[in-house]
Motif scaffolding. Structure first.
Motif, short mmCIF file in Angstrom:
data_model
loop_
_atom_site.label_atom_id
_atom_site.label_comp_id
_atom_site.label_asym_id
_atom_site.label_seq_id
_atom_site.Cartn_x
_atom_site.Cartn_y
_atom_site.Cartn_z
N GLY A 27 0.60 -1.15 -0.01
CA GLY A 27 0.04 0.03 -0.05
C GLY A 27 0.80 1.34 -0.09
O GLY A 27 0.25 2.43 0.06
N GLY A 28 2.02 1.16 -0.10
CA GLY A 28 3.03 2.36 -0.09
C GLY A 28 3.25 2.60 1.06
O GLY A 28 2.61 2.46 2.28
N ARG A 29 4.66 3.36 1.41
CA ARG A 29 4.87 3.89 3.03
C ARG A 29 4.80 2.91 3.86
O ARG A 29 4.12 3.10 4.98
CB ARG A 29 4.17 5.06 3.19
CG ARG A 29 4.40 6.21 2.24
CD ARG A 29 3.83 7.70 3.01
NE ARG A 29 4.30 8.56 1.96
CZ ARG A 29 4.86 9.85 2.35
NH1 ARG A 29 5.31 9.72 3.72
NH2 ARG A 29 5.02 10.64 1.35
N ARG A 30 5.35 1.80 3.48
CA ARG A 30 5.55 0.71 4.52
C ARG A 30 3.92 0.08 4.88
O ARG A 30 3.88 -0.35 6.03
CB ARG A 30 6.36 0.91 5.79
CG ARG A 30 7.63 1.05 5.45
CD ARG A 30 8.71 1.45 6.59
NE ARG A 30 9.56 2.72 6.16
CZ ARG A 30 9.73 3.55 7.04
NH1 ARG A 30 9.50 3.43 8.27
NH2 ARG A 30 10.52 4.59 6.63
#
Length: 91
Positions: A27-30
Motif C-alpha cells: 500500500g506504499g509507505r510501509r
C-alpha cells in the motif's frame, strides 16, 4: 523469459476463477493492505477481484500479473483442500 513467467502466472490464476482469494498488496509507505474476495475474471494483462462487500469501500480491484511477478501483490487461493499461494518461483 519474463513474458513466459507472466503467462504462467495468468494460467495459474485462470484455474482458480470463481475461487475465494486473499490479496496482500503493497500500500506504499510501509503499509500492507489485505483484502478478501472472489477471483472474478482474468484478462490478457490484468485480473479482477470482486471484494467482500461488508469489508471494503469499493466492489472490485484489478491487478496486473506483473504485480505478482514483482511481488507487489501476493495472492492466496482459499479452497477446501487448504490454501495455495500464487507466485512466480525464481529459478
Amino acid at each position: 523469459m519474463a513474458k513466459n513467467a507472466l503467462l504462467d502466472i495468468k494460467r495459474s490464476l485462470e484455474a482458480h476463477v470463481g475461487s475465494r482469494i486473499m490479496l496482500r498488496a503493497n500500500g506504499g509507505r510501509r503499509k500492507t493492505v489485505e483484502r478478501t474476495g472472489t477471483l472474478e475474471e482474468t484478462y490478457p494483462s490484468v485480473f479482477i477481484v470482486k471484494l467482500d462487500e461488508d469489508q471494503h469501500a469499493f466492489k472490485r480491484v484489478s491487478y496486473s500479473y506483473a504485480d505478482i511477478l514483482t511481488e507487489s501483490v501476493e495472492v492466496t487461493v482459499c479452497n477446501d483442500e487448504g490454501e495455495i499461494r500464487i507466485a512466480h518461483l525464481h529459478p
